[in-house]
Design a protein around this motif. Structure first.
Motif, PDB file in Angstrom:
ATOM      1  N   VAL A 334       3.805 -32.467   4.809  1.00 32.46           N
ATOM      2  CA  VAL A 334       5.274 -32.501   4.797  1.00 32.46           C
ATOM      3  C   VAL A 334       5.667 -33.920   4.422  1.00 32.46           C
ATOM      4  CG1 VAL A 334       7.417 -32.196   6.097  1.00 32.46           C
ATOM      5  CG2 VAL A 334       5.450 -30.728   6.594  1.00 32.46           C
ATOM      6  N   PRO A 335       6.071 -34.138   3.181  1.00 32.81           N
ATOM      7  CA  PRO A 335       6.361 -35.505   2.742  1.00 32.81           C
ATOM      8  C   PRO A 335       7.616 -36.065   3.387  1.00 32.81           C
ATOM      9  CG  PRO A 335       6.946 -33.928   1.034  1.00 32.81           C
ATOM     10  CD  PRO A 335       6.256 -33.154   2.109  1.00 32.81           C
ATOM     11  N   HIS A 336       7.714 -37.384   3.340  1.00 34.47           N
ATOM     12  CA  HIS A 336       8.902 -38.055   3.862  1.00 34.47           C
ATOM     13  C   HIS A 336      10.132 -37.637   3.077  1.00 34.47           C
ATOM     14  CE1 HIS A 336      11.755 -41.562   3.836  1.00 34.47           C
ATOM     15  NE2 HIS A 336      11.611 -41.370   5.127  1.00 34.47           N
ATOM     16  N   GLU A 337      11.201 -37.387   3.808  1.00 32.05           N
ATOM     17  CA  GLU A 337      12.485 -37.064   3.182  1.00 32.05           C
ATOM     18  C   GLU A 337      13.564 -37.810   3.948  1.00 32.05           C
ATOM     19  OE1 GLU A 337      15.292 -33.222   3.355  1.00 32.05           O
ATOM     20  OE2 GLU A 337      13.387 -32.843   2.320  1.00 32.05           O
ATOM     21  N   GLN A 338      14.181 -38.776   3.309  1.00 33.01           N
ATOM     22  CA  GLN A 338      15.184 -39.581   3.998  1.00 33.01           C
ATOM     23  C   GLN A 338      16.318 -38.691   4.496  1.00 33.01           C
ATOM     24  OE1 GLN A 338      16.302 -43.083   1.886  1.00 33.01           O
ATOM     25  NE2 GLN A 338      17.760 -43.771   3.428  1.00 33.01           N
ATOM     26  N   GLU A 359      21.286 -33.944   9.732  1.00 33.11           N
ATOM     27  CA  GLU A 359      22.749 -33.877   9.845  1.00 33.11           C
ATOM     28  C   GLU A 359      23.202 -33.952  11.297  1.00 33.11           C
ATOM     29  OE1 GLU A 359      23.348 -30.202   7.872  1.00 33.11           O
ATOM     30  OE2 GLU A 359      23.266 -31.062   5.863  1.00 33.11           O
ATOM     31  N   GLY A 360      22.488 -34.764  12.072  1.00 33.11           N
ATOM     32  CA  GLY A 360      22.914 -35.033  13.434  1.00 33.11           C
ATOM     33  C   GLY A 360      22.506 -34.001  14.456  1.00 33.11           C
ATOM     34  N   LEU A 361      21.744 -32.965  14.063  1.00 27.46           N
ATOM     35  CA  LEU A 361      21.337 -31.922  14.996  1.00 27.46           C
ATOM     36  C   LEU A 361      19.818 -31.796  15.032  1.00 27.46           C
ATOM     37  CD1 LEU A 361      23.824 -28.961  14.392  1.00 27.46           C
ATOM     38  CD2 LEU A 361      23.774 -30.539  16.330  1.00 27.46           C
ATOM     39  N   ALA A 362      19.281 -31.524  16.215  1.00 32.90           N
ATOM     40  CA  ALA A 362      17.857 -31.246  16.360  1.00 32.90           C
ATOM     41  C   ALA A 362      17.583 -29.813  15.929  1.00 32.90           C
ATOM     42  CB  ALA A 362      17.435 -31.452  17.814  1.00 32.90           C
ATOM     43  N   ARG A 363      16.502 -29.634  15.149  1.00 30.54           N
ATOM     44  CA  ARG A 363      16.190 -28.322  14.593  1.00 30.54           C
ATOM     45  C   ARG A 363      14.717 -27.980  14.819  1.00 30.54           C
ATOM     46  NH1 ARG A 363      20.577 -27.423  10.834  1.00 30.54           N
ATOM     47  NH2 ARG A 363      21.835 -29.312  10.688  1.00 30.54           N
ATOM     48  N   LEU A 364      14.417 -26.693  14.718  1.00 31.64           N
ATOM     49  CA  LEU A 364      13.050 -26.200  14.855  1.00 31.64           C
ATOM     50  C   LEU A 364      12.671 -25.420  13.612  1.00 31.64           C
ATOM     51  CD1 LEU A 364      12.947 -24.783  18.504  1.00 31.64           C
ATOM     52  CD2 LEU A 364      11.873 -26.874  17.683  1.00 31.64           C
ATOM     53  N   GLY A 365      11.405 -25.561  13.199  1.00 36.76           N
ATOM     54  CA  GLY A 365      10.906 -24.801  12.066  1.00 36.76           C
ATOM     55  C   GLY A 365       9.508 -24.277  12.346  1.00 36.76           C
ATOM     56  N   MET A 366       9.217 -23.083  11.884  1.00 36.28           N
ATOM     57  CA  MET A 366       7.859 -22.541  11.944  1.00 36.28           C
ATOM     58  C   MET A 366       7.070 -23.137  10.776  1.00 36.28           C
ATOM     59  SD  MET A 366       7.994 -20.689  14.619  1.00 36.28           S
ATOM     60  CE  MET A 366       6.344 -19.991  14.473  1.00 36.28           C
ATOM     61  N   PHE A 367       5.877 -23.667  11.100  1.00 36.03           N
ATOM     62  CA  PHE A 367       5.052 -24.342  10.103  1.00 36.03           C
ATOM     63  C   PHE A 367       3.826 -23.485   9.811  1.00 36.03           C
ATOM     64  CE2 PHE A 367       1.504 -27.179   9.085  1.00 36.03           C
ATOM     65  CZ  PHE A 367       2.016 -27.848   7.973  1.00 36.03           C
ATOM     66  N   ASP A 368       3.622 -23.179   8.527  1.00 36.03           N
ATOM     67  CA  ASP A 368       2.512 -22.337   8.081  1.00 36.03           C
ATOM     68  C   ASP A 368       1.327 -23.214   7.700  1.00 36.03           C
ATOM     69  OD1 ASP A 368       0.885 -20.875   5.929  1.00 36.03           O
ATOM     70  OD2 ASP A 368       2.183 -19.267   6.652  1.00 36.03           O
ATOM     71  N   TYR A 369       0.172 -23.003   8.357  1.00 38.02           N
ATOM     72  CA  TYR A 369      -0.995 -23.824   8.068  1.00 38.02           C
ATOM     73  C   TYR A 369      -1.453 -23.677   6.615  1.00 38.02           C
ATOM     74  CZ  TYR A 369      -1.691 -24.582  13.105  1.00 38.02           C
ATOM     75  OH  TYR A 369      -1.547 -24.941  14.420  1.00 38.02           O
ATOM     76  N   ALA A 370      -1.367 -22.462   6.083  1.00 38.00           N
ATOM     77  CA  ALA A 370      -1.906 -22.201   4.746  1.00 38.00           C
ATOM     78  C   ALA A 370      -1.055 -22.817   3.649  1.00 38.00           C
ATOM     79  CB  ALA A 370      -2.041 -20.691   4.523  1.00 38.00           C
ATOM     80  N   THR A 371       0.260 -22.748   3.795  1.00 33.61           N
ATOM     81  CA  THR A 371       1.151 -23.191   2.716  1.00 33.61           C
ATOM     82  C   THR A 371       1.911 -24.471   3.032  1.00 33.61           C
ATOM     83  OG1 THR A 371       3.034 -21.923   3.552  1.00 33.61           O
ATOM     84  CG2 THR A 371       1.493 -20.774   2.087  1.00 33.61           C
ATOM     85  N   SER A 372       1.910 -24.898   4.296  1.00 35.97           N
ATOM     86  CA  SER A 372       2.693 -26.047   4.778  1.00 35.97           C
ATOM     87  C   SER A 372       4.197 -25.817   4.658  1.00 35.97           C
ATOM     88  CB  SER A 372       2.310 -27.338   4.032  1.00 35.97           C
ATOM     89  OG  SER A 372       0.945 -27.637   4.220  1.00 35.97           O
ATOM     90  N   ALA A 373       4.592 -24.555   4.484  1.00 36.48           N
ATOM     91  CA  ALA A 373       6.017 -24.230   4.391  1.00 36.48           C
ATOM     92  C   ALA A 373       6.651 -24.282   5.779  1.00 36.48           C
ATOM     93  CB  ALA A 373       6.206 -22.851   3.787  1.00 36.48           C
ATOM     94  N   ILE A 374       7.942 -24.635   5.805  1.00 35.95           N
ATOM     95  CA  ILE A 374       8.711 -24.697   7.041  1.00 35.95           C
ATOM     96  C   ILE A 374       9.819 -23.657   6.977  1.00 35.95           C
ATOM     97  CG2 ILE A 374      10.210 -26.111   8.497  1.00 35.95           C
ATOM     98  CD1 ILE A 374       8.765 -28.569   7.429  1.00 35.95           C
ATOM     99  N   GLY A 375       9.830 -22.760   7.949  1.00 35.72           N
ATOM    100  CA  GLY A 375      10.908 -21.785   8.053  1.00 35.72           C
ATOM    101  C   GLY A 375      11.810 -22.146   9.208  1.00 35.72           C
ATOM    102  N   GLU A 376      12.999 -22.659   8.899  1.00 41.19           N
ATOM    103  CA  GLU A 376      13.891 -23.147   9.948  1.00 41.19           C
ATOM    104  C   GLU A 376      14.482 -22.002  10.750  1.00 41.19           C
ATOM    105  OE1 GLU A 376      16.343 -26.640   9.216  1.00 41.19           O
ATOM    106  OE2 GLU A 376      18.094 -25.476   9.851  1.00 41.19           O
ATOM    107  N   LEU A 377      14.509 -22.173  12.065  1.00 45.87           N
ATOM    108  CA  LEU A 377      15.125 -21.184  12.943  1.00 45.87           C
ATOM    109  C   LEU A 377      16.635 -21.379  12.911  1.00 45.87           C
ATOM    110  CD1 LEU A 377      12.126 -21.215  13.902  1.00 45.87           C
ATOM    111  CD2 LEU A 377      12.983 -20.728  16.195  1.00 45.87           C
ATOM    112  N   ALA A 378      17.354 -20.292  12.696  1.00 45.70           N
ATOM    113  CA  ALA A 378      18.808 -20.367  12.556  1.00 45.70           C
ATOM    114  C   ALA A 378      19.495 -20.042  13.878  1.00 45.70           C
ATOM    115  CB  ALA A 378      19.274 -19.396  11.479  1.00 45.70           C
ATOM    116  N   PHE A 379      20.568 -20.776  14.150  1.00 43.57           N
ATOM    117  CA  PHE A 379      21.420 -20.527  15.312  1.00 43.57           C
ATOM    118  C   PHE A 379      22.873 -20.529  14.848  1.00 43.57           C
ATOM    119  CE2 PHE A 379      17.520 -22.412  16.903  1.00 43.57           C
ATOM    120  CZ  PHE A 379      17.163 -21.524  17.910  1.00 43.57           C
ATOM    121  N   ASP A 380      23.724 -19.833  15.588  1.00 47.76           N
ATOM    122  CA  ASP A 380      25.073 -19.544  15.099  1.00 47.76           C
ATOM    123  C   ASP A 380      26.079 -20.668  15.296  1.00 47.76           C
ATOM    124  OD1 ASP A 380      24.228 -17.027  14.305  1.00 47.76           O
ATOM    125  OD2 ASP A 380      24.768 -16.096  16.214  1.00 47.76           O
ATOM    126  N   GLU A 381      25.919 -21.486  16.323  1.00 53.38           N
ATOM    127  CA  GLU A 381      26.966 -22.449  16.654  1.00 53.38           C
ATOM    128  C   GLU A 381      26.846 -23.723  15.814  1.00 53.38           C
ATOM    129  OE1 GLU A 381      28.283 -22.303  21.053  1.00 53.38           O
ATOM    130  OE2 GLU A 381      26.117 -21.994  21.115  1.00 53.38           O
TER     131      GLU A 381
END
Length: 707
Positions: A334-338, A359-381
């Motif tokens: 997961v490369p650096h992203e300012q 953007e000022g909020l703490a977030r969670l993502g599922m990380f796939d070992y095989a692809t290094s893809a991040i799937g962000e968990l969505a919340f409504d508020e």
């Protein structure tokens, strides 16, 4: 004719002046109140008791309001309740609270089957089949004025409980081991430990830490159950006073991880969990200014480490290395992203969860070992806080999540990894007809003195109108240190404010971590003043935009946020009607100059080293609240709350500060808990009363005391 006589106003304690000279870098500061530091001196204790008596007398008219607020908090809380069970091994673990009891009761019940991943729905009124009480905090605390648990862990075979007890508030714990088959404690008892002890995966050993004279965890020990403590093996010692140690086993149980960290540099070592007496091997040698955090995973049959680091990556990047050769060239996953501040990776057998801020909020993502893809968990508020919440198992099909916002009570979800479904397990009950729709939250932005946009979070009750419809009483909270972010979280006690028409706001000032690592860097050491000016700019924005007026504005901050309170009181006292300072770090320069005090040396990375640098000395002296109390200022009302046994911010700091403020004629009160630590009193009812005390004072200042 009736003779009506008004009672004479109580007289504040007179703090004797006993000047002591402090000289550094050619500058001499004469400190008249440093003598208050000696808490073994009976005169000091007498003085603190006199301050408490004065504060109680001055606030006696608020006794009824305090009781009302306490009853509001109590009345909204389901006193007899249970937590959502967490699966570990063959048991579900959960906590009970009982009406009238100060402390929680730790329980467990057996699984219905090995495939059982659905937590049982528990009711306070229903007996749980096979329930076992493994520790009752009320029993353990019996006869103690203070009680706090440190370490709390059950062995992998579910037979032993390891727990640490502090009965002073000084954060030194006595470790104890309980046989859960008999309910009896083993002879193994280890005094004067830090928090964070663990069983080895095989249950034969305890890994624990001890602290030095400055309360710094500096040594990792290995204790074999059934052997004398004097025979314990020292696994690791950190001599550098800038570094704190931590130790724990990876979720995989493959390694013991020993970590040393200062505010800006870290280093980790691996010990094979199957051979705990083997020599630790370093992951990456420490490099000044480089922080990293590693976790173990097995990918394609290979032991690997995922390492989150900031070498040439301000907001951190994630790399992967072989656990056998961690110093080899890493693979960037997961490369650096300012602007996307990576916070941590939690590894499991088949996946990982990555935490980050954007953007000022703490977030969670599922990380796939095989692809290094991040799937962000969505919340409504639009404003919320979410994170992992108790996931001890290595290969779970579901993840336990915690969620909250300013208007949504604490919520527990199980996240189904295979489908992405979030299963609601429990939402914190709020009694008395609480409806989230009656309240609202928003984020606005203030322009700082240098053009930087500073976020402000707001929450209010809708029935009083929008917060900028007309000036309202407003409670502005701030912290701004250690890259600590103030998240949008729910508070039962805060409802007592909102229901009285008070708007609650958080100024997310620089020095915190809300907007990424640069946000932190721009509010520390020689840029610390940005923290104070950001808070003042937020206050001015709220006044200028019609949210409030200076006579209806109270500021609050605690610990390092108490430094913020002291600084703004000196810089712009006219902006505030009152300032509430909890365990405030208001004699910062004196403390940071003394390396013998708890935490001082490690703090040099946060504040600078005034002992060896004239420039840092001068800069800190320019803002340290105690040394900058102004004779010409008309200070707002001030309440400083502290604890005698606090080892992080010593009681002497607010005691000296209040004495200096009084010399200017300021209405300053000191409340010192005589048996408590940095976190205040122990026990939930005691904590509610303490918060009710503070809120009653705040309401009095804001003019809503009669509501």
């Amino acid at each position: 004719m009736t003779d009506v006589r008004r009672a004479a106003a109580p007289l504040a304690p007179v703090t004797p002046r006993r000047p002591i000279e402090r000289t550094h870098h050619g500058d001499t500061f004469i400190d008249p109140y440093e003598w208050l530091r000696d808490k073994e001196d009976p005169q000091v204790i007498d003085h603190l008791n006199a301050e408490n008596a004065y504060t109680e007398e001055r606030t006696a008219h608020l006794a009824g309001l305090r009781e009302n607020v306490f009853n509001e908090i109590k009345g909204r809380t389901k006193e007899t309740d249970l937590s959502v069970p967490i699966r570990q091994g063959d048991w579900w673990y959960y906590g009970r609270t009982l009406e009238g009891k100060q402390y929680g009761i730790h329980c467990r019940a057996p699984l219905s089957s090995p495939d059982d991943w659905t937590p049982p729905e528990l009711s306070p009124d229903t007996e749980v089949d096979g329930e076992q009480v493994i520790l009752d905090g009320n029993v353990e605390a019996d006869g103690q004025e203070f009680f706090s648990l440190g370490s709390f862990e059950v062995s992998k075979d579910s037979t032993l409980l390891l727990y640490g007890v502090d009965v002073e508030g000084d954060e030194r714990y006595t470790l104890k081991v309980r046989d859960l088959r008999t309910g009896e404690n083993l002879p193994d008892e280890i005094p004067n430990t830090s928090a964070g002890a663990s069983f080895s995966p095989d249950g034969r050993f305890i890994v624990y830490l001890t602290v030095d004279d400055a309360w710094r965890p500096d040594t990792v020990w290995l204790h074999e159950l059934g052997t004398p403590v004097g025979d314990d093996v020292q696994l690791f010692h950190e001599p550098d006073e800038r570094y704190w140690l931590g130790a724990g086993f990876t979720r995989s149980d493959r390694y013991l991880m020993i970590a040393a960290g200062s505010s800006i540099t870290s280093e980790e070592w691996l010990v094979d969990a199957a051979d705990l007496r083997s020599a630790p091997r370093v992951v990456w040698p420490r490099e000044e200014g480089v922080e990293y955090d590693s976790d173990h995973a097995v990918v394609d049959g290979e032991d690997v480490l995922y390492i989150l680091h900031n070498r040439n990556a301000l907001d951190f990047e994630l790399v992967r290395v072989a656990a056998s050769t961690p110093d080899a060239s890493p693979t960037v996953v997961v490369p650096h992203e300012q602007g996307r501040r990576l916070l941590g990776l939690s590894t499991f057998r088949d996946f990982a969860v990555i935490a980050y801020r954007r953007e000022g909020l703490a977030r969670l993502g599922m990380f796939d070992y095989a692809t290094s893809a991040i799937g962000e968990l969505a919340f409504d508020e639009p404003l919320y806080a979410a994170g992992l919440a108790g996931n001890p198992e290595w290969a779970p099909p579901v993840l336990r999540l915690g969620y909250t916002s300013f208007v949504t009570p604490s919520t527990v979800y199980d996240y189904v990894v295979a489908t992405g479904e979030k299963l609601l397990r429990k939402r914190q009950p709020v009694l008395g007809g609480y409806d989230p729709a009656d309240y609202d939250q928003a984020r606005v932005w203030a322009t700082a003195h240098d053009g930087v946009q500073v976020p402000i979070s707001l929450v209010w009750k809708r029935s009083f109108g929008a917060p900028d419809d007309a000036p309202r009483p407003l409670h502005l909270y701030g912290y701004g240190s250690y890259e600590h972010s103030i998240e949008p979280g729910f508070s039962v006690a805060r409802l007592s404010e909102l229901d009285r028409g008070v708007v609650f706001a958080v100024a997310h000032v620089r020095g915190g971590g809300e907007m990424g690592r640069q946000w932190y860097e721009d509010g520390k050491t020689m840029r610390k003043r940005n923290t104070f000016t950001d808070f003042l700019d937020c206050a001015e924005h709220l006044i200028g935009a019609g949210y409030t007026t200076p006579d209806r504005l109270v500021a609050e901050g605690g610990s390092a946020g108490g430094l913020l309170m002291g600084a703004i009181a000196n810089m712009r006292p006219e902006l505030f009607a009152g300032i509430l300072a909890d365990v405030p770090f208001v004699d910062a320069l004196t403390s940071i100059l003394d390396p013998s005090l708890p935490l001082t040396v490690i703090e040099w990375d946060e504040w600078g080293d005034p002992l060896h640098s004239p420039a840092v000395y001068a800069y800190m002296q320019s803002y340290s609240p105690y040394e900058n109390v102004r004779e010409d200022a008309a200070y707002p009302r001030i309440l400083a709350v502290t604890s005698l046994n606090d080892t992080r911010v010593l009681y002497v700091e607010p005691a000296k500060w209040v004495a200096a403020l009084r010399e200017t004629g300021a209405d300053a009160l000191l409340k010192c808990e005589m048996v408590a630590g940095h976190g205040g009193v122990s026990g939930r009812y005691n904590a509610w009363r303490e918060r009710a005390y503070e809120l009653a004072w705040l309401f009095d200042v804001l003019g809503v005391a009669g509501a």
